[in-house]
Scaffold this active site. Sequence first.
Site, mmCIF file in Angstrom:
data_model
loop_
_atom_site.group_PDB
_atom_site.id
_atom_site.type_symbol
_atom_site.label_atom_id
_atom_site.label_comp_id
_atom_site.label_asym_id
_atom_site.label_seq_id
_atom_site.Cartn_x
_atom_site.Cartn_y
_atom_site.Cartn_z
ATOM 1 N N ASP A 75 5.721 -1.592 0.312
ATOM 2 C CA ASP A 75 6.329 -0.098 0.756
ATOM 3 C C ASP A 75 6.288 0.113 -0.505
ATOM 4 O OD1 ASP A 75 9.155 1.146 2.015
ATOM 5 O OD2 ASP A 75 9.832 1.107 0.058
ATOM 6 N N GLU A 86 1.417 1.464 2.805
ATOM 7 C CA GLU A 86 2.817 2.972 3.126
ATOM 8 C C GLU A 86 2.262 3.814 1.793
ATOM 9 O OE1 GLU A 86 7.141 4.873 3.498
ATOM 10 O OE2 GLU A 86 6.810 3.396 2.713
#
Length: 660
Positions: free
Chosen positions: A279, A318
Amino acid sequence: MTISAAIPLVEQVQATVERRWPIGVEALPGGAHARVWAPDAERVELVAEPDGRATVLGDEGNGYFSGAVPELEAGGLYRFRLDGKEMLFPDPMSRFQPEGAHGASQLVDPHRFAWTDQGWQGRAIKGQVIYEMHIGTFTPEGTWDAALAELPRLADLGVTVLELMPVSEFPGRFGWGYDGVNLFAPTRLYGDADAMRRFVNEAHRLGLAVILDVVYNHFGPDGNYLKCFAKDYFTDRYRNDWGEAINFDGPNSEPVREFFLTNAAFWIEEYHLDGLRLDATQSINDGSEAQGKPHILTEISRAVRQAAGGRATIVVGENEPQHASMVKPAEEGGCGLCAIWNDDLHHSAMVALTGRMEAYYTDYRGTPQEFVSAMKYGFLYQGQWYRWQRKRRGMPAFGVPRPAFVSFLQNHDQIANSARGLRLHALTTPGRLRAMTALFLLGPGTPMLFQGQEFAASAPFLYFADHKPDLAGLVEKGRAEFLAQFPSIAGPAMQAALPKPHAEDSFTRCKLDHRERESNAAVWALHRDLLRLRREDPVFAAQCIGGLDGAVLGEEAFILRFFGEEGDDRLLLVNLGRDLTLTVMAEPLLAPPLDGAWTVLWSSEEPAYGGCGTAAVEQPDGAWRLPGHAALVLRPAHGFSTESDDEGGNTTPVIVVSQG
């Protein structure tokens, strides 16, 4: 410090103890063994519950405390006491928190589970189809076992990789999981540790890989006790939008790196996971490369592969700035990740489908040229000026393998950012969405679906987080301020209508009703057939650099030509606007194969998908008619009818409408 370097250190300190991990409490024959990093403490005790029996751990002299705990058995509860103080703390490497983030830790013996996936070899990124899911809302029950029961349908759909939103323990009754505080403990909300193992074991039996979304850029604001053990877990040298930044490169950062590298390897080894999704990597700040050391992301990639023991693995990042170097091998200056989310392509598609160009959609037009460029080159911004952020965006990505770009029309963030959590089928027209779905599922990137997308789920996906009242108010305020970047959401009326993240209804409304697979069978069939075409057609399955070219045909229409062997090409015609008639054919990508013609292989307007049927593309006068709000796939046809001119010269191939 890598994991392989850390374990010998333990062996030097505890020569008679065979530990797997450098930190944590491990079940061993005759009891357990504990090792914890607490450099700010002078005395560390492990306190068993409920009897309060305390075991003093030995001071190794390097910030670590360790020792045998003979009477602690698997299933037993415990906490740590620091410097004799009254307050007790959960284990920083707790494997399970049956009472939640603030409660006691439970000793888990990972070797008691009977795995049956010994022949599973994992999956590499090429050829995969990712499915993002949130266990708490994937089924009405919101458990591992309930989700497990739905896996055969996903395998039948054509999904190959399940990407789980974070499952590490967090406070409260529900949440997205990005506020996790016990990174080694799957949350008690979805079932026990073995329930997660059953899920992974069954996924592997069905041929599905499982990767886990992990948050290595911050910890949640409630229930994080790491700072009580060591202030050096965190640093103020970097700014972080979600909390204190992690100390990956400052004083005493080696044990911090060890903690996260252990976590990465832990999920792969103890839960047989097939990789990780990292993330917000732009907020994982690490200046170690200036000191001649690998970036922490590089070491995480290595730790995952090492823990897999030869199984294929997938590590996805990401990265909002779209740093293409992340997917380059470490020896070429990259981080060794397998793939990275392609936000550019999503943003362009949203503009094309909804017409909205607010906030971070400002610098996209949703034009045919953007889609042609994205299919050919991956990212749209590769170093150009980005007006929304008033700086350059991205870096060159021309040589990046096509599977390294994860393409998606929906994900958890983007659905929730529509304020009402509306899914894309509620924001655009059916024909346009079918055509765009074809582009994304047949394109050369790695496609990703978000749970329920495959059957146009009626459930929204809202931002939900169950925090204590004072924190809940701050989260609600912060969420409203974030969404206010969209002028349409910034007004008083819309702000007042925003769902409250802490409201239980914000969570329960998001639960999927899988009976909609039948009521929305046409949408399911669309996705299933496209994924089958992608998988079985060698031209679409190739995913090679330079494997396609494209051209703009009209204001909202374009063509992609996928090059096969010996002229066995495919054409993908996409028209997001009105019916388009091409009378001038000065575009070589439209040319038929040598001594051949085109036939329709697939159409988004098939009645089985809810479409209105497909007419012949080529008209008697030679013009091409592209239906509006539709996508067509053409392949070479042979043995076709032709019309010769009076002198027996040029012939006009006839496009046949024939699917299969």
